[in-house]
Scaffold this active site. Structure first.
Site, PDB file in Angstrom:
ATOM      1  CG  ASN A  15     -40.890  12.516 -21.420  1.00  0.00           C
ATOM      2  OD1 ASN A  15     -40.774  12.158 -22.833  1.00  0.00           O
ATOM      3  ND2 ASN A  15     -40.957  11.408 -21.578  1.00  0.00           N
ATOM      4  N   GLY A  32     -38.266   7.575  -8.950  1.00  0.00           N
ATOM      5  CA  GLY A  32     -37.119   7.355  -8.674  1.00  0.00           C
ATOM      6  C   GLY A  32     -36.667   8.183  -8.709  1.00  0.00           C
ATOM      7  CG  HIS A  45     -32.544   3.916 -10.356  1.00  0.00           C
ATOM      8  ND1 HIS A  45     -32.369   4.764 -10.437  1.00  0.00           N
ATOM      9  CD2 HIS A  45     -33.715   2.957 -10.563  1.00  0.00           C
ATOM     10  CE1 HIS A  45     -34.059   5.225 -10.118  1.00  0.00           C
ATOM     11  NE2 HIS A  45     -34.654   3.989 -10.254  1.00  0.00           N
ATOM     12  CG  MET A  77     -40.588  18.217 -13.878  1.00  0.00           C
ATOM     13  SD  MET A  77     -40.384  19.083 -12.701  1.00  0.00           S
ATOM     14  CE  MET A  77     -38.976  17.935 -11.516  1.00  0.00           C
ATOM     15  CD  GLU A 126     -34.685   0.264 -15.446  1.00  0.00           C
ATOM     16  OE1 GLU A 126     -34.352   0.053 -14.421  1.00  0.00           O
ATOM     17  OE2 GLU A 126     -35.546   0.759 -15.735  1.00  0.00           O
ATOM     18  NE  ARG A 163     -35.829  -2.917 -11.551  1.00  0.00           N
ATOM     19  CZ  ARG A 163     -36.538  -3.015 -10.033  1.00  0.00           C
ATOM     20  NH1 ARG A 163     -37.915  -2.639 -10.144  1.00  0.00           N
ATOM     21  NH2 ARG A 163     -36.015  -1.754  -9.418  1.00  0.00           N
TER      22      ARG A 163
END
Length: 403
Positions: free
Chosen positions: A339, A217, A185, A288, A389, A96
């Protein structure tokens, strides 16, 4: 490469960490996964899980001096499971790489000129590209005979038209300093937009999808017929949605004001906007789950942070609906997107005129599988599509070296 070389090792090298997965591309299965963290510290930690034989997770703690030592430790753990880097079944190593600029629009076999170009892009990705380069060089030293492939976060977004990618500043200045919207991304947006099309029973070229990658992010993209035509992150990952610690969109004059009136240095403003803003700046939490817990207890500061986060999401959904003209699906992905049912419900609420709706019962279902959470009558599908990914990097790497 031997005929039975179907394995790809995926490396994601951060400034003080290395995430890795070994996949068999004959069936997409994972043979091993792991993480080395806190590299360069006395509290370094390697966590390795062999999946091929349902092996138990192993954890090693103690100082790991640098990325060279980290990758050698990873190689040793893989070898202990019969999955070593010297295996003739290993086809390539996929890396990556965060920033590929405009030059790299597809996965690329790494040679000296490619590595020099990645190094040249360090000024526009100072936090990420140096770590990616370190991982590449170390892997090259371990297996100099093996194809090493760079898969770029920015590549998927290079299909943006100029009117979406350029900022409205002096052209000569922008070109001289490579200032434009690059987006990030991209590997996730590519994977999720394609999987969403499949979920709808469509070919990627026949589907228009808004992808919302919501993690610490966060970024949005407008994908038209499998090609990105707009994305929320820009020159850097700071632009766009409200994130865990990043501000997202902000009046550029705020930076001048903070320097002139508050006397803050450029570095202090950089740290404020990238590390002390977003949800953590608004309410002191960037998780969150914790924010929702505080809201349930009547915490007004957490409630305001949530409302600001959702307001920005709605603006991008609306904007990208206009950009695409026709939308087939809105797809939620990444940690929060996959989620946090309240985030999905709130982001879509009130957008019925755009053809969007969420079925409460479907939205509350937790699953690791791609799924629709919109009612049958909705004109535009709403999907939850877990991102992958590593699989996307492995897929692109293997396709390149076996072409």
């Amino acid at each position: 490469m031997t005929a039975n070389a179907t394995r790809v090792l995926v490396l994601n090298s951060g400034s003080s960490s290395v995430k890795y997965q070994l996949l068999d591309m004959s069936d997409g299965s994972r043979l091993a996964v792991g993480l080395v963290e806190r590299i360069g510290e006395t509290t370094s930690r390697l966590v390795h899980t062999p999946l091929a034989a349902d092996g138990e997770t192993r954890e090693i703690t103690g100082p790991i001096a640098d990325h060279d030592a980290a990758l050698k430790a990873v190689a040793d753990e893989l070898a202990a499971d019969g999955l070593g880097l010297d295996s003739p079944e290993l086809a390539a190593i996929g890396h990556r790489v965060v920033h590929g600029g405009l030059k790299f629009t597809a996965p690329t076999v790494i040679d000296d000129p490619v590595l020099k170009e990645i190094e040249r892009l360090v000024p526009v990705a100072p936090l990420h590209n140096p770590a990616n380069i370190t991982g590449i060089k170390t892997a090259q030293a371990l297996r100099p005979d093996l194809p090493q492939v760079a898969v770029f976060d920015t590549a998927f977004h290079t299909t943006m038209p100029e009117h979406a990618a350029r900022y409205a500043i002096d052209v000569e200045t922008a070109d001289a300093h490579r200032i434009r919207r690059y987006g990030f991304h991209g590997t996730s947006h590519a994977y999720v937009s394609r999987r969403t099309a499949e979920l709808l029973g469509k070919a990627p070229e026949d589907a228009n999808v808004i992808v919302l990658h919501l993690g610490n992010g966060a970024s949005a993209s407008a994908v038209q017929g499998g090609r990105c035509v707009d994305t929320s992150m820009g020159l850097t990952p700071l632009e766009g949605l409200v994130m865990g610690t990043r501000s997202g969109d902000i009046d550029p004059a705020v930076t001048f004001h903070l320097k002139r009136v508050a006397g803050m240095s450029v570095d202090e403003i950089d740290e404020l906007l990238n590390k002390k803003s977003g949800l953590i700046g608004l309410c002191g939490d960037n998780d969150m789950r914790e924010i929702r817990r505080r809201i349930d207890e009547g915490d007004q500061r957490a409630a305001l942070a949530f409302d600001i986060y959702i307001h920005r999401l709605k603006k991008y959904i609306g904007a990208y609906s206009a950009v695409l003209g026709k939308v087939d699906a809105v797809a939620f992905t990444a940690g929060v997107g996959e989620n946090a049912a309240p985030v999905r419900a709130a982001a879509i609420a009130g957008l019925e005129e755009l053809g969007l709706a969420v079925d409460a019962a479907l939205n509350d279902v937790r699953s690791d599988e791609p799924r629709l959470i919109s009612p049958e009558y909705a004109r535009v599908a709403v999907a939850v599509v877990p991102t992958d990914e590593e699989l996307e990097i492995a897929r692109q790497t293997y396709a390149l070296v076996t072409a």
